[in-house]
Design an enzyme around this catalytic site. Structure first.
Site, PDB file in Angstrom:
ATOM      1  N   ASP A 277       0.839  -1.190   0.000  1.00 50.71           N
ATOM      2  CA  ASP A 277       0.000   0.000   0.000  1.00 50.71           C
ATOM      3  C   ASP A 277       0.877   1.244   0.000  1.00 50.71           C
ATOM      4  OD1 ASP A 277      -2.365   1.752   0.552  1.00 50.71           O
ATOM      5  OD2 ASP A 277      -3.317  -0.147   1.065  1.00 50.71           O
TER       6      ASP A 277
ATOM      7  N   HIS B 239      -3.854   6.436   2.829  1.00 50.61           N
ATOM      8  CA  HIS B 239      -4.541   5.217   2.442  1.00 50.61           C
ATOM      9  C   HIS B 239      -3.975   3.983   3.147  1.00 50.61           C
ATOM     10  CE1 HIS B 239      -5.729   1.924  -0.360  1.00 50.61           C
ATOM     11  NE2 HIS B 239      -6.769   2.684  -0.638  1.00 50.61           N
TER      12      HIS B 239
ATOM     13  N   SER C 185     -11.126  -0.683  -1.291  1.00 45.05           N
ATOM     14  CA  SER C 185      -9.870  -0.631  -0.530  1.00 45.05           C
ATOM     15  C   SER C 185     -10.113  -0.818   0.960  1.00 45.05           C
ATOM     16  CB  SER C 185      -9.171   0.716  -0.748  1.00 45.05           C
ATOM     17  OG  SER C 185      -8.545   0.778  -1.993  1.00 45.05           O
TER      18      SER C 185
END
Length: 849
Positions: A184, A259, A622
């Site tokens: 990620d 994120h 996600s």
């Protein structure tokens, strides 16, 4: 505590790499042969370290007697240390090959892959890539491609505190000993969700994990601990393109986006961490497996996303380090070219990861709701779609004419007080020159407004596509309102903005966003009707509209759920770029992915509304994928012998088919006005259903598949033998397995030509015998029969099921059914059945012959 290595020359290395790339680019031509330069991923025919080790292990294991298929390969964490010589020799082989093929020419090798695939990433010209592809040692030369990134209440919604966590000993031990590797945007190691000193009892780093923790200026010594056990970053492919911004993207595992921090905490974040945003308390957060361990492999970046060469390097390293689970909240930017979508460097590296016993979870993608929009293709990858859970934050605006309009906004209310409303376009300073009306209405610059008019009133601001594009922000509009001492702010939807879902936005002052264009028209009509103007000049002399805001800080738990979100990518699974369908069901299931509270990086910029906050509310597949990664850790903890297929089976066969009210799960069908365009979900929307965390820990029966089964599946693809040999080093031989015959917990037929018989084999994992009865509902236009209809299966034994499907109509419309196995001890096994093209026996044509 994780071992830390101070990489003294990391930044210097990045500088030198950039300098080399610049020098190569400025040269007459890379390689001296002309052509544009690009990054290519080159795989060789010689097996990788993982194949070398596990083939040897399997031979040794079989010599000692048969081993149950469910038993995971006993992968020691120090495989990389045991096989250093072999890995080093592979890396040297790469260097030697490049020197021989490109003798005297310029090139730049970025990575040597040796654990999951034997290959390397290299910056060369197209002519040099052609030279490499013609070498007999080389299997494939693939152009690098880009990839993109695809909770306080969800543990309760999934029943973890009273169910799954209890089975694993409570939240203080849920997931302990399991390492989840995240590919990620990195992590913020200072976040409380990743501290290792919150619980009363410390937990050691699992012995099977051998990763390291990079140390840099922005990821200092001490960043890793017993919770965050490893952290590295991969950016060589991005650097060669000259797009890596070291001040923005951080040449370290640190998360400059947000994120990665978010996804890691969804799966593994500590239990009971207070969620404080904009000064408001929104409950306490917890990951799905709060005692599991985190290993970070940063390969995505805020400014450009990521590239396959870096992602493959991250996957290769994660497997070598000994992670148990890989979580990928990323998808390719385009469908992989070639004879099948499965044959791409990322999926093939992940195939070898499953051989190493690693469970792989991937987000389905946010490209829904159109058919075949799925961005995760392969049967060895567990693909997760996004669904809404039952928590929503709503507030409302009550007008002076007693009309109430609903909206969104994580904001306090006006405490029942009616306040005068004034539109931003009517609050300009007298000396303000000509300005863009749209810009004025969006409240982005407080200097152009008359504070005397706005102070103590509700400022009305327009919300247009500029907010979606990031040109204007709610945060700046709130700052304008605060600078002008407004009582609050009301955002109305621009009439040219198509209706869409708005994420609740934190606000320190009273505020509301009205997401409906129709409701926004009602507001503006009321506002305009109450204005008093001079007859001659038309100048406004009185603002007569009043309203009060009811706050949106308190959650409501009555939202119909679960519901498949419009953005969640859908099946059927495209087998190739011509959109031929594979006999594989995708997604595998859906999990919470909408409005998910989780940790946020202190320097995260992915959402401007949450900049500077410790938590953020995000939506997408996600967010759904790490829910499953965390739940998989709970299963792995309870069943250490489970391999990847068994874990996936436990999650799939126990999934729920109904919403919280007992009705069918609903799927949204359009981006615009999604709530008005929805219908019951099919397996191409939700896979096996919505994850049931507690039931997944007691599945009763499991479907198991091995690495060899997946290779056999690839061999069944027309024209694939050479590609399979190149990627796996294995010859296809005579036998192969069609996708419909893979032993997976679903049946999907892209084409049913009259009659088809498929088999499934289940294994009883319960320590007791159990009797099962079989029931089914056939897809429309299909008859279905399962033999045997009843069976008794002993503990640890297998049962073969023969499923016969007959087409009764000619149709190209997908239809769906289900098979249910109902155990005498309460176990229920769910098997979705999907048939797309149906061809029945044509009696008329036969008689004419």
């Amino acid at each position: 505590m994780g071992r830390s290595f101070f990489l003294r020359f990391l930044l210097l290395g990045f500088f030198n790499l950039g300098l080399i790339v610049k020098t190569l680019a400025q040269g007459s031509s890379l390689g001296g042969g002309g052509g544009d330069t690009a990054v290519y991923i080159v795989t060789l025919k010689q097996p990788s370290t993982a194949h070398y080790y596990f083939d040897e292990f399997r031979e040794r294991n079989s010599a000692n007697g048969p081993s149950p298929r469910l038993i995971k390969l006993d992968k020691p964490g120090n495989v990389s240390r045991l096989d250093v010589g072999y890995s080093t020799s592979i890396s040297q082989l790469h260097d030697s090959l490049l020197r021989r093929v490109l003798k005297g020419e310029k090139y730049l090798k970025l990575y040597s892959y040796h654990y999951l695939i034997n290959g390397f990433a290299v910056l060369v010209t197209t002519q040099q890539a052609g030279k490499l592809s013609r070498r007999r040692e080389v299997a494939n030369v693939v152009l690098d491609f880009s990839v993109r990134t695809a909770t306080t209440h969800t543990p309760q919604f999934l029943g973890l505190p009273q169910g799954a966590w209890v089975q694993d000993g409570g939240c203080d031990s849920a997931g302990e000993g399991i390492v989840i590797g995240f590919i990620d945007t990195g992590i913020d190691p200072t976040h409380t969700s990743f501290a290792d000193n919150l619980a009363e009892t410390a937990y050691p780093v699992p012995q099977h994990y051998s990763g390291i923790c990079e140390v840099t200026r922005d990821f200092p010594s001490g960043s890793c601990n017993r919770k965050l056990v490893g952290a590295r970053h991969f950016a060589a492919s991005a650097i060669t393109r000259g797009i890596f911004n070291i001040s923005q993207d951080f040449a370290s595992p640190f998360d400059g986006d947000g994120h990665g921090t978010h996804t890691a905490s969804v799966a593994s974040g500590n239990h009971g961490v207070p969620v404080i945003v904009a000064g408001h308390h929104f409950g306490n957060a917890s990951g799905m497996a709060p005692r599991s361990h985190i290993a970070i492999y940063k390969a995505l970046y805020k400014s450009f996303g990521g590239f396959a060469a870096d992602v493959v390097a991250a996957i290769d390293q994660a497997a070598q380090d000994g992670v148990d689970i890989i979580s990928l909240s990323i998808t390719p930017n385009r469908r992989p070219p070639g004879i099948a979508t499965f044959f791409n460097p990322i999926d093939m590296a992940l195939l070898t990861a499953t051989k190493a016993g690693i469970f792989v979870v991937q987000a389905a993608g946010n490209t829904g709701p159109s058919p075949r929009s799925i961005s995760s293709f392969s049967p060895w990858i567990f693909t997760v779609g996004a669904a809404a859970h039952d928590r929503v934050y709503t507030n409302s605006l009550t007008l002076g004419n007693n009309v109430t309009i609903s909206g969104v906004g994580l904001a306090p209310g006006t405490k029942g007080m009616l306040c005068t409303m004034i539109s931003a376009t009517h609050a300009l300073n007298n000396d303000t020159g000509p300005v863009d009306d749209l810009y004025v209405g969006e409240c982005q610059d407080s200097s152009i407004f008359n504070q005397d008019l706005v102070e103590g009133n509700l400022l009305m601001c327009g919300y247009s596509v500029r907010f979606i594009l990031g040109v204007s922000t709610i945060k700046q509009a709130l700052q304008t309102a605060e600078n002008l001492s407004a009582a609050g702010v009301v955002f109305y939807m621009d009439p040219f903005t198509i209706g869409f879902q708005l994420n609740p936005t934190p606000m320190e002052i009273p505020g509301i966003i009205i997401p409906s264009s129709d409701d926004s028209k009602i507001l503006l009509q009321y506002y305009n009707s109450t204005l008093e103007r001079e007859v001659n000049t038309g100048k406004i002399i009185k603002f007569g509209a009043v309203a009060c805001i009811s706050g949106g800080l308190k959650a409501n738990y009555s939202n119909p759920a679960p519901r498949v979100m419009y953005y969640s990518a859908r099946g059927p699974d495209p087998e190739d770029n011509s959109l031929d369908d594979a006999d594989i069901m995708k997604p595998n299931l859906v999990a919470p992915g909408n409005f998910i509270w989780a940790a946020w990086s202190s320097l995260g910029t992915d959402s401007v509304e949450f900049q500077g906050e410790d938590f953020a509310m995000m939506s997408g597949t996600s967010m759904a994928a790490p829910h499953i990664a965390g739940l998989a850790a709970l299963i792995k903890q309870k069943f250490p012998s489970f391999g990847p297929a068994a874990i996936g089976s436990a999650l799939s066969t126990t999934a729920s088919l109904h919403d919280m009210n007992g009705g069918p799960i609903i799927a949204q069908r359009s981006y615009a006005n999604a709530d008005a365009n929805q219908s019951p979900a099919t397996p191409f929307d939700m896979g096996s259903g919505f994850v049931n965390a507690t039931a997944a820990l007691d599945p009763g029966l499991v479907f198991d598949s091995s690495y060899d089964d997946y290779v056999s599946f690839l061999c069944a693809i027309n024209g694939s033998a050479a590609v399979v040999l190149n990627y796996t080093g294995q010859n296809c031989g005579i036998s192969s397995t069609n996708g419909a015959d893979l032993n997976i917990p679903s049946i999907t037929l892209a084409k049913l030509n009259q009659t088809r018989v498929v088999q499934r084999t289940v294994t009883n994992i319960v320590a007791a015998d159990e009797a099962y009865s079989v029931g089914w509902s056939a897809p429309y236009g299909v008859t279905l029969r399962v033999v045997p209809g009843h069976f008794l299966i002993n503990a640890g034994q297998k049962q073969v099921l023969n499923v016969t499907l007959n087409s009764t109509i000619n149709s190209t419309a997908p239809s769906f059914g289900r098979i249910g196995l109902f155990g005498s001890q309460g176990h229920v096994v769910n098997i979705p059945v999907s048939v797309i093209v149906k061809i029945s026996y044509n009696i008329t044509a036969s008689n004419q012959e």
